[in-house]
Motif scaffolding. Structure first.
Motif, PDB file in Angstrom:
ATOM      1  N   ALA A 161       5.787  17.995 -10.482  1.00  0.00           N
ATOM      2  CA  ALA A 161       4.990  19.128  -9.987  1.00  0.00           C
ATOM      3  C   ALA A 161       3.749  19.350 -10.849  1.00  0.00           C
ATOM      4  O   ALA A 161       2.664  19.632 -10.331  1.00  0.00           O
ATOM      5  N   ALA A 162       3.899  19.224 -12.163  1.00  0.00           N
ATOM      6  CA  ALA A 162       2.767  19.440 -13.065  1.00  0.00           C
ATOM      7  C   ALA A 162       1.677  18.400 -12.839  1.00  0.00           C
ATOM      8  O   ALA A 162       0.482  18.727 -12.785  1.00  0.00           O
ATOM      9  N   VAL A 163       2.080  17.137 -12.709  1.00  0.00           N
ATOM     10  CA  VAL A 163       1.097  16.071 -12.461  1.00  0.00           C
ATOM     11  C   VAL A 163       0.400  16.295 -11.126  1.00  0.00           C
ATOM     12  O   VAL A 163      -0.822  16.136 -11.003  1.00  0.00           O
ATOM     13  N   THR A 164       1.151  16.701 -10.117  1.00  0.00           N
ATOM     14  CA  THR A 164       0.556  16.974  -8.806  1.00  0.00           C
ATOM     15  C   THR A 164      -0.451  18.114  -8.894  1.00  0.00           C
ATOM     16  O   THR A 164      -1.570  18.011  -8.371  1.00  0.00           O
ATOM     17  N   GLY A 165      -0.061  19.205  -9.542  1.00  0.00           N
ATOM     18  CA  GLY A 165      -0.973  20.342  -9.677  1.00  0.00           C
ATOM     19  C   GLY A 165      -2.233  19.986 -10.430  1.00  0.00           C
ATOM     20  O   GLY A 165      -3.339  20.412 -10.071  1.00  0.00           O
ATOM     21  N   MET A 166      -2.088  19.180 -11.511  1.00  0.00           N
ATOM     22  CA  MET A 166      -3.250  18.786 -12.299  1.00  0.00           C
ATOM     23  C   MET A 166      -4.201  17.911 -11.479  1.00  0.00           C
ATOM     24  O   MET A 166      -5.420  18.078 -11.536  1.00  0.00           O
ATOM     25  N   MET A 167      -3.650  16.996 -10.685  1.00  0.00           N
ATOM     26  CA  MET A 167      -4.487  16.127  -9.864  1.00  0.00           C
ATOM     27  C   MET A 167      -5.225  16.920  -8.795  1.00  0.00           C
ATOM     28  O   MET A 167      -6.427  16.713  -8.577  1.00  0.00           O
ATOM     29  N   ALA A 173      -6.002  20.193  -8.787  1.00  0.00           N
ATOM     30  CA  ALA A 173      -7.014  21.059  -9.408  1.00  0.00           C
ATOM     31  C   ALA A 173      -8.215  20.256  -9.883  1.00  0.00           C
ATOM     32  O   ALA A 173      -9.361  20.715  -9.789  1.00  0.00           O
ATOM     33  N   SER A 174      -7.976  19.038 -10.389  1.00  0.00           N
ATOM     34  CA  SER A 174      -9.081  18.196 -10.857  1.00  0.00           C
ATOM     35  C   SER A 174      -9.908  17.678  -9.697  1.00  0.00           C
ATOM     36  O   SER A 174     -11.145  17.682  -9.750  1.00  0.00           O
ATOM     37  N   LEU A 175      -9.250  17.218  -8.634  1.00  0.00           N
ATOM     38  CA  LEU A 175      -9.973  16.693  -7.482  1.00  0.00           C
ATOM     39  C   LEU A 175     -10.838  17.752  -6.822  1.00  0.00           C
ATOM     40  O   LEU A 175     -11.952  17.473  -6.367  1.00  0.00           O
ATOM     41  N   LEU A 176     -10.344  18.991  -6.779  1.00  0.00           N
ATOM     42  CA  LEU A 176     -11.094  20.080  -6.155  1.00  0.00           C
ATOM     43  C   LEU A 176     -12.036  20.771  -7.129  1.00  0.00           C
ATOM     44  O   LEU A 176     -12.734  21.710  -6.758  1.00  0.00           O
ATOM     45  N   LYS A 177     -12.015  20.318  -8.403  1.00  0.00           N
ATOM     46  CA  LYS A 177     -12.945  20.807  -9.419  1.00  0.00           C
ATOM     47  C   LYS A 177     -12.891  22.328  -9.580  1.00  0.00           C
ATOM     48  O   LYS A 177     -13.908  23.008  -9.660  1.00  0.00           O
ATOM     49  N   PHE A 178     -11.671  22.861  -9.620  1.00  0.00           N
ATOM     50  CA  PHE A 178     -11.521  24.288  -9.892  1.00  0.00           C
ATOM     51  C   PHE A 178     -11.886  24.571 -11.347  1.00  0.00           C
ATOM     52  O   PHE A 178     -11.726  23.724 -12.224  1.00  0.00           O
ATOM     53  N   ARG A 179     -12.366  25.769 -11.594  1.00  0.00           N
ATOM     54  CA  ARG A 179     -12.794  26.144 -12.938  1.00  0.00           C
ATOM     55  C   ARG A 179     -11.598  26.398 -13.852  1.00  0.00           C
ATOM     56  O   ARG A 179     -10.497  26.626 -13.410  1.00  0.00           O
ATOM     57  N   HIS A 180     -11.894  26.354 -15.164  1.00  0.00           N
ATOM     58  CA  HIS A 180     -10.921  26.679 -16.215  1.00  0.00           C
ATOM     59  C   HIS A 180      -9.718  25.738 -16.197  1.00  0.00           C
ATOM     60  O   HIS A 180      -8.575  26.146 -16.446  1.00  0.00           O
ATOM     61  N   LEU A 181      -9.957  24.462 -15.906  1.00  0.00           N
ATOM     62  CA  LEU A 181      -8.870  23.491 -15.913  1.00  0.00           C
ATOM     63  C   LEU A 181      -8.249  23.363 -17.295  1.00  0.00           C
ATOM     64  O   LEU A 181      -7.052  23.105 -17.441  1.00  0.00           O
ATOM     65  N   GLU A 182      -9.092  23.543 -18.348  1.00  0.00           N
ATOM     66  CA  GLU A 182      -8.599  23.341 -19.703  1.00  0.00           C
ATOM     67  C   GLU A 182      -7.546  24.366 -20.102  1.00  0.00           C
ATOM     68  O   GLU A 182      -6.778  24.152 -21.039  1.00  0.00           O
ATOM     69  N   SER A 183      -7.476  25.505 -19.409  1.00  0.00           N
ATOM     70  CA  SER A 183      -6.510  26.543 -19.758  1.00  0.00           C
ATOM     71  C   SER A 183      -5.090  26.201 -19.322  1.00  0.00           C
ATOM     72  O   SER A 183      -4.124  26.791 -19.808  1.00  0.00           O
ATOM     73  N   GLY A 184      -4.956  25.269 -18.373  1.00  0.00           N
ATOM     74  CA  GLY A 184      -3.633  24.944 -17.846  1.00  0.00           C
ATOM     75  C   GLY A 184      -3.144  25.937 -16.811  1.00  0.00           C
ATOM     76  O   GLY A 184      -2.011  25.836 -16.330  1.00  0.00           O
ATOM     77  N   LEU A 185      -3.983  26.900 -16.430  1.00  0.00           N
ATOM     78  CA  LEU A 185      -3.581  27.971 -15.521  1.00  0.00           C
ATOM     79  C   LEU A 185      -3.104  27.426 -14.183  1.00  0.00           C
ATOM     80  O   LEU A 185      -2.063  27.837 -13.662  1.00  0.00           O
TER      81      LEU A 185
END
Length: 712
Positions: free
Chosen positions: A39-45, A47-59
């Motif tokens: 689930a974490a890998v899916t969420g990270m991919m 969020a990265s593909l859609l270029k949402f802000r504050h990715l570095e926070s892990g939110l």
């Protein structure tokens, strides 16, 4: 890196290696741990593909992670569950983005794990209708004592925050929290103690499995309220314990309701308690005893240091430093909480005018020109953008007011911190700046007038929370001015002044050459030959800017500190935790430097962590000052041999130890800055000579470097 940060952020840690420890803890039950990892890998991919802000926070990732852990705790991981986990993780990302914005608009509330709860309940209810999923019999915590009964209960409850109700997993999680923040670890233990005691009292004899699965709610409430979203204090600790008790009440109620539908309580009690209390507290007046940090949550040690330094330098936490908005010596006609017009919500404001011989005017005071301050320059107290300005209203004759236009002619400036400075009652047609223009501290904006609600010429100044004219005011102070109390003849230089009615403030003239010498432009670097206890090093210090617009003074070691150059003062704070004794010596010597002319004396309380220490002193600080503390630093500066020599004496006081001293000396020369830096202490001696300064090339900015004479 992002994956580790997402795992770490569930328990408010900020280091990816702590997240790696948490990943290991989740794999204690592999079915659950692997489901969470998917689930974490899916969420990270996503969020990265859609270029949402504050990715570095892990939110965006940790809510997806929790969805995966929840499903992995109840169902066997196979192809069918993997598809459901991926869908739930994607949904969690979208819900997180949407709800983050909604809650911030509602009351600047954090989203926390609310998206996880909503998505987890949705997919769990959906899973009830799927015949393809196989139930996973999650291994329960061992009935044999692991460490001690109460300790086992605490660790098991902490492990349940990751759906791993086992004391070994909880121990690994607690180690990560402890290594991140000892204060958060203390809050976790205290919160569980208060919450469990209340829960046991309400339940009579609670079933151990219920405590194991739901006790983490008490822990998280205490950590959030007492350590992450408030400045650590006695008041915030009490609030955290009250929150844990209330969470116990809500846990007892929630689990009863949820069990009817065959659902776990999950983090519902934690969210209900935390968000209710935080939202309620946003509607109370600002208090020095309980400071919320909704706009800037952080680890308690960092928040405590930021608050301590703010109080030491500004007299009050959160007070905004402004420069004097005039030349010469002016008196306070009305100050904070003034009896005439400075009442809530405009209680934080100054009215300035000039008084000579006990009166504000010459001759009979019938004409505006009779008043000493009328027509004098009004200066910008800050750097920022002009967002509103008005100059067309006429000036009132003495004794008259324009009640329809309270502020009269004015200039409103948006500062870099998002707040707004207002200069009001200025002279008709005297405004020299336009909306959208950038102004610098000390730049002339207008002339003092008597427009609006102004019975005599004066200048009104306040800091407000929004761009709406007349919005609530915020505490501020005057920085680097000459301050003269009532009934005294001597004016003393001070870095903090909040004068009262009848007291005088004088503009302290800035030394332009000194200010230029210490100008910290982005991309500029200083190269030093450094000798530490006789060992030579080549070192580089430079300036960069963060995505949030903060200027940072950085070392080639990775050490850095945020700095500001507003209000006629160069000030450093928020030092990170990379060890660098030379960088610390630089901050000790120049960490708070006013730009005023003449020989000056001033004081500061920089962090004890900047002091050059022996290993025994470092251990003592860790034991007796868990939230940090301040040094007693005294500075003086004078002109000598073609440069400014700034000397400091720094005292470290620790329990059971004799007071320790360190001295610093910085030689500052025009155009080059700090050319010589010397620190002497019992722990080490440092001597640094500037070799060259350089500028990194950028769009429209050429690269350059200038060698500095070695005869310094």
């Amino acid at each position: 890196m992002g994956l580790g940060r997402a795992y770490a952020s569930i328990l408010f840690a900020d280091k990816p290696w702590v997240g790696a420890l948490f990943i290991l803890a989740t794999l204690w039950f592999p079915n659950t741990g692997l489901a969470g990892l998917l689930a974490a890998v899916t969420g990270m991919m996503v969020a990265s593909l859609l270029k949402f802000r504050h990715l570095e926070s892990g939110l965006h990732v940790y809510n997806s992670l929790l969805v995966g852990l929840a499903l992995g705790a109840y169902y066997q991981l196979d192809v069918y569950l993997a598809v459901l986990i991926i869908l739930g993780a994607v949904l969690a990302v979208f819900v997180t983005v949407a709800m983050s914005d909604m809650l911030w608009r509602l009351g600047k509330l954090p989203v926390l794990s609310l998206p996880f709860v909503l998505v987890a309940l949705t997919v769990t209810l959906a899973a009830h209708s799927y015949g393809t999923l196989s139930r996973y019999l999650l291994p329960l915590a061992p009935h044999d004592t692991f460490i001690a009964p109460w300790v086992d209960q605490f660790f098991t409850a902490l492990g349940s925050a990751f759906f791993i109700p086992h004391p070994m997993a909880g121990l690994l999680l607690f180690m990560g929290v402890l290594l991140t923040s000892r204060y958060l670890a203390l809050l976790a233990v205290a919160g569980f103690t208060f919450g469990f005691t209340t829960y046991a009292f309400l339940s009579g004899s609670p079933h151990p499995d219920l405590v194991a699965w739901n006790g983490f709610n008490f822990i998280l409430v205490a950590m959030v309220l007492g350590g992450v979203f408030s400045v650590p204090s006695r008041a915030s600790f009490i609030l955290a314990m009250v929150g844990s008790v209330l969470a116990a009440l809500l846990t007892a109620a929630t689990e009863t309701l949820m069990l009817v539908y065959g659902l776990p309580a999950m983090a519902v009690p934690f969210l209900m308690t935390t968000m209710t209390i935080l939202l309620a507290l946003t509607h109370r007046p600002a208090s020095s005893s309980l400071q919320l940090l909704l706009h800037r949550p952080d680890l308690p040690e960092k928040s405590a240091e930021r608050a301590r330094l703010s109080i030491a330098r500004q007299g009050e936490y959160g007070s905004i430093a402004l420069a004097a908005p005039f030349y010469g010596t002016w008196s306070v006609y009305q100050g904070f909480h003034g009896a005439h017009t400075h009442q809530v919500p405009w209680q934080y404001a100054f009215d300035f005018y000039i008084v000579e011989g006990g009166q504000s005017y010459r001759t009979d005071g019938v004409h505006l020109d009779d008043y000493y301050c009328f027509g004098l320059p009004v200066l910008s107290p800050v750097s920022g953008y002009v967002v509103q300005a008005l100059h067309t209203l006429p000036d009132n004759q003495p004794g008259q007011v324009d009640a329809d236009h309270n502020w009269g002619n004015y200039v409103l400036i948006r500062m870099n911190n998002g707040l707004y400075a207002l200069l009001a009652h200025v002279m008709q047609h005297s405004v020299l700046v336009s909306v959208g223009s950038y102004v610098y501290a000390g730049q002339q904006l207008a002339q003092c007038g008597s427009s609006g609600r102004s019975p005599q010429p004066h200048l009104h100044m306040h800091v407000q929370s929004s761009e709406t004219l007349g919005s609530p005011t915020q505490p501020f102070h005057l920085s680097a001015v000459l301050y003269q109390a009532e009934h005294t003849n001597d004016a003393a230089f001070t870095l903090f002044a909040r004068p009262k009615e009848g007291e005088r403030v004088s503009f302290a003239k800035m030394d332009a050459a000194l200010m230029n010498s210490l100008s910290m432009g982005v991309g500029k670097a200083w190269h030093y030959d450094v000798h530490i206890n006789g060992v030579s090093h080549q070192r580089r210090l430079h300036v960069d800017i963060t995505l949030l617009g903060e200027l940072r003074w950085c070392s080639d070691s990775g050490a850095h500190a945020v700095f500001t150059q507003d209000g006629g003062v160069l000030a450093y704070d928020e030092r990170n935790d990379v060890v660098d004794v030379f960088f610390d010596a630089w901050l000790l010597a120049l960490g708070l430097t006013p730009f005023n002319e003449g020989a000056l004396h001033w004081q500061d309380q920089p962090s004890v962590h900047l002091f050059p220490k022996t290993w025994l002193q470092s251990l003592s600080i860790g034991l007796f000052l868990p939230l940090g503390g301040g040094l007693n630093s005294h500075y003086q500066r004078q002109w000598s041999n073609g440069g400014w020599v700034q000397q400091g004496e720094h005292r470290l006081s620790l329990p059971w130890q004799q007071q320790r001293y360190a001295t610093t000396s910085a030689t500052i020369r025009a155009h080059t800055g700090c050319e010589v830096l010397v620190l002497k202490s019992a722990a080490c001696d440092i001597h640094a000579n500037l070799l060259e300064i350089s500028q990194q090339a950028d769009e429209g900015i050429p690269a350059w470097h200038v060698a500095v004479s070695k005869n310094n």
